[in-house]
Design a protein around this motif. Structure first.
Motif, PDB file in Angstrom:
ATOM      1  N   ALA A  53       0.935  -1.232  -0.214  1.00 22.85           N
ATOM      2  CA  ALA A  53      -0.120  -0.037  -0.180  1.00 22.85           C
ATOM      3  C   ALA A  53       0.924   1.121   0.221  1.00 22.85           C
ATOM      4  O   ALA A  53       0.658   2.348  -0.313  1.00 22.85           O
ATOM      5  CB  ALA A  53      -0.637   0.181   1.173  1.00 22.85           C
ATOM      6  N   ALA A  54       2.047   1.788   0.857  1.00 22.17           N
ATOM      7  CA  ALA A  54       2.664   2.502   0.892  1.00 22.17           C
ATOM      8  C   ALA A  54       3.879   2.595  -0.810  1.00 22.17           C
ATOM      9  O   ALA A  54       3.509   3.345  -1.020  1.00 22.17           O
ATOM     10  CB  ALA A  54       3.790   2.127   1.908  1.00 22.17           C
ATOM     11  N   TRP A  55       3.589   1.447  -1.507  1.00 19.88           N
ATOM     12  CA  TRP A  55       4.695   1.759  -2.175  1.00 19.88           C
ATOM     13  C   TRP A  55       3.748   2.166  -3.672  1.00 19.88           C
ATOM     14  O   TRP A  55       3.859   2.909  -4.536  1.00 19.88           O
ATOM     15  CB  TRP A  55       4.972  -0.380  -3.260  1.00 19.88           C
ATOM     16  CG  TRP A  55       5.691   0.184  -3.952  1.00 19.88           C
ATOM     17  CD1 TRP A  55       5.505  -0.897  -5.222  1.00 19.88           C
ATOM     18  CD2 TRP A  55       7.244   0.220  -4.780  1.00 19.88           C
ATOM     19  NE1 TRP A  55       6.313  -0.187  -6.103  1.00 19.88           N
ATOM     20  CE2 TRP A  55       7.204  -0.186  -5.783  1.00 19.88           C
ATOM     21  CE3 TRP A  55       7.668   1.256  -3.293  1.00 19.88           C
ATOM     22  CZ2 TRP A  55       9.034  -0.021  -6.819  1.00 19.88           C
ATOM     23  CZ3 TRP A  55       9.669   1.058  -4.251  1.00 19.88           C
ATOM     24  CH2 TRP A  55       9.592   0.033  -5.786  1.00 19.88           C
ATOM     25  N   ALA A  56       2.217   1.769  -3.610  1.00 14.97           N
ATOM     26  CA  ALA A  56       1.387   1.999  -4.125  1.00 14.97           C
ATOM     27  C   ALA A  56       1.802   3.912  -4.402  1.00 14.97           C
ATOM     28  O   ALA A  56       1.282   4.346  -5.424  1.00 14.97           O
ATOM     29  CB  ALA A  56       0.011   1.466  -4.313  1.00 14.97           C
ATOM     30  N   LEU A  57       1.579   4.524  -2.966  1.00 14.97           N
ATOM     31  CA  LEU A  57       1.777   6.256  -2.856  1.00 14.97           C
ATOM     32  C   LEU A  57       2.768   6.664  -3.479  1.00 14.97           C
ATOM     33  O   LEU A  57       2.703   7.551  -4.032  1.00 14.97           O
ATOM     34  CB  LEU A  57       1.796   6.475  -1.586  1.00 14.97           C
ATOM     35  CG  LEU A  57       0.084   5.464  -0.673  1.00 14.97           C
ATOM     36  CD1 LEU A  57       0.457   6.397   1.063  1.00 14.97           C
ATOM     37  CD2 LEU A  57      -1.277   6.572  -1.317  1.00 14.97           C
ATOM     38  N   LEU A  58       3.575   6.046  -3.847  1.00 12.05           N
ATOM     39  CA  LEU A  58       5.048   6.348  -4.333  1.00 12.05           C
ATOM     40  C   LEU A  58       4.756   6.934  -5.395  1.00 12.05           C
ATOM     41  O   LEU A  58       4.310   6.042  -6.503  1.00 12.05           O
ATOM     42  CB  LEU A  58       5.732   5.529  -3.852  1.00 12.05           C
ATOM     43  CG  LEU A  58       6.782   5.168  -3.089  1.00 12.05           C
ATOM     44  CD1 LEU A  58       8.166   4.792  -3.470  1.00 12.05           C
ATOM     45  CD2 LEU A  58       7.624   6.228  -2.499  1.00 12.05           C
ATOM     46  N   PRO A  59       5.342   8.596  -6.499  1.00 14.66           N
ATOM     47  CA  PRO A  59       4.843   8.157  -7.348  1.00 14.66           C
ATOM     48  C   PRO A  59       5.534   8.135  -8.707  1.00 14.66           C
ATOM     49  O   PRO A  59       7.034   7.761  -8.159  1.00 14.66           O
ATOM     50  CB  PRO A  59       5.272  10.602  -7.164  1.00 14.66           C
ATOM     51  CG  PRO A  59       5.190   9.990  -5.977  1.00 14.66           C
ATOM     52  CD  PRO A  59       5.302   9.059  -5.786  1.00 14.66           C
ATOM     53  N   GLU A  60       5.228   7.811  -9.177  1.00 16.33           N
ATOM     54  CA  GLU A  60       6.887   7.205 -10.367  1.00 16.33           C
ATOM     55  C   GLU A  60       7.452   8.226 -10.933  1.00 16.33           C
ATOM     56  O   GLU A  60       7.460   9.554 -11.376  1.00 16.33           O
ATOM     57  CB  GLU A  60       6.069   7.193 -11.929  1.00 16.33           C
ATOM     58  CG  GLU A  60       4.449   5.348 -12.033  1.00 16.33           C
ATOM     59  CD  GLU A  60       6.116   4.398 -11.765  1.00 16.33           C
ATOM     60  OE1 GLU A  60       6.926   4.271 -11.826  1.00 16.33           O
ATOM     61  OE2 GLU A  60       5.047   3.200 -11.319  1.00 16.33           O
ATOM     62  N   PRO A  61       9.197   8.329 -11.149  1.00 22.03           N
ATOM     63  CA  PRO A  61       9.064   6.547 -11.076  1.00 22.03           C
ATOM     64  C   PRO A  61       9.717   6.458 -10.164  1.00 22.03           C
ATOM     65  O   PRO A  61      10.379   6.874  -9.185  1.00 22.03           O
ATOM     66  CB  PRO A  61      11.300   6.807 -12.074  1.00 22.03           C
ATOM     67  CG  PRO A  61      11.215   8.675 -12.688  1.00 22.03           C
ATOM     68  CD  PRO A  61       9.727   9.019 -11.795  1.00 22.03           C
ATOM     69  N   LYS A  62       9.077   4.950  -9.346  1.00 24.29           N
ATOM     70  CA  LYS A  62       8.879   4.963  -7.162  1.00 24.29           C
ATOM     71  C   LYS A  62      10.621   4.835  -7.449  1.00 24.29           C
ATOM     72  O   LYS A  62      10.596   5.465  -6.169  1.00 24.29           O
ATOM     73  CB  LYS A  62       8.972   3.777  -8.047  1.00 24.29           C
ATOM     74  CG  LYS A  62       7.383   3.954  -7.774  1.00 24.29           C
ATOM     75  CD  LYS A  62       6.560   2.696  -7.516  1.00 24.29           C
ATOM     76  CE  LYS A  62       4.848   2.609  -7.979  1.00 24.29           C
ATOM     77  NZ  LYS A  62       3.630   3.779  -6.762  1.00 24.29           N
ATOM     78  N   THR A  63      11.486   4.658  -8.022  1.00 26.82           N
ATOM     79  CA  THR A  63      12.333   3.667  -7.572  1.00 26.82           C
ATOM     80  C   THR A  63      13.484   5.494  -7.603  1.00 26.82           C
ATOM     81  O   THR A  63      14.922   4.897  -6.725  1.00 26.82           O
ATOM     82  CB  THR A  63      13.560   3.127  -8.231  1.00 26.82           C
ATOM     83  OG1 THR A  63      13.782   4.015  -9.529  1.00 26.82           O
ATOM     84  CG2 THR A  63      12.914   1.981  -8.416  1.00 26.82           C
TER      85      THR A  63
END
Length: 148
Positions: free
Chosen positions: A37-47
């Motif tokens: 769920a936290a990962w899904a909130l990160l804007p692209e590009p996530k890394t």
């Protein structure tokens, strides 16, 4: 490197902390759900985000606890591409352990060596002794020392 909006950062941090509590309680599915769920909130590009490193490390830790070693490698290779990922001793430790379990002794040795070089023997303290014992078979002790 840009920074996340404060409210978004707080939301991601809270989910991650909840995931850590669930992980510590042995609820691996619940923990992974929080990290996802936290990962899904990160804007692209996530890394590109600092948070990506610790979220991927946490997800890799869940896969490791589940003995899903190929998934550990997949997730932590992505983590290594995040800001400060290549310098993170925990990433190298878990990668080394996963490669060890997958039977890739050369990669295991390389990753475990990088973990040791970055953090010393302490990083192996709470881990199964087989990983440090393996490292001792391939790495010479520092000058003036009898052991690693």
């Amino acid at each position: 490197m840009s920074e996340l909006d404060d409210a978004l950062y707080e939301q991601i941090t809270e989910l991650s902390q909840d995931g850590n509590v669930l992980f510590d309680d042995g609820d691996l599915n619940g923990a992974m759900a929080k990290f996802d769920a936290a990962w899904a909130l990160l804007p692209e590009p996530k890394t590109q985000w600092e948070a990506a490193l610790w979220l991927l490390a946490a997800k890799g830790d869940v896969h490791f606890a589940r003995q899903q070693y190929s998934e550990v490698v997949d997730v932590l290779m992505r983590a290594a591409m995040c800001p400060d990922g290549m310098e993170n001793p925990f990433i190298h430790l878990r990668l080394g352990q996963a490669y060890f379990e997958l039977g890739d002794q050369m990669r295991a040795g390389n990753e475990l060596t990088m973990a040791y070089m970055a953090a010393g023997a302490d990083i192996f303290e709470d881990e199964d002794s087989k990983y440090f014992n393996y490292l001792k078979t391939i790495l010479q002790p520092p000058v003036g020392q009898d052991t690693l």
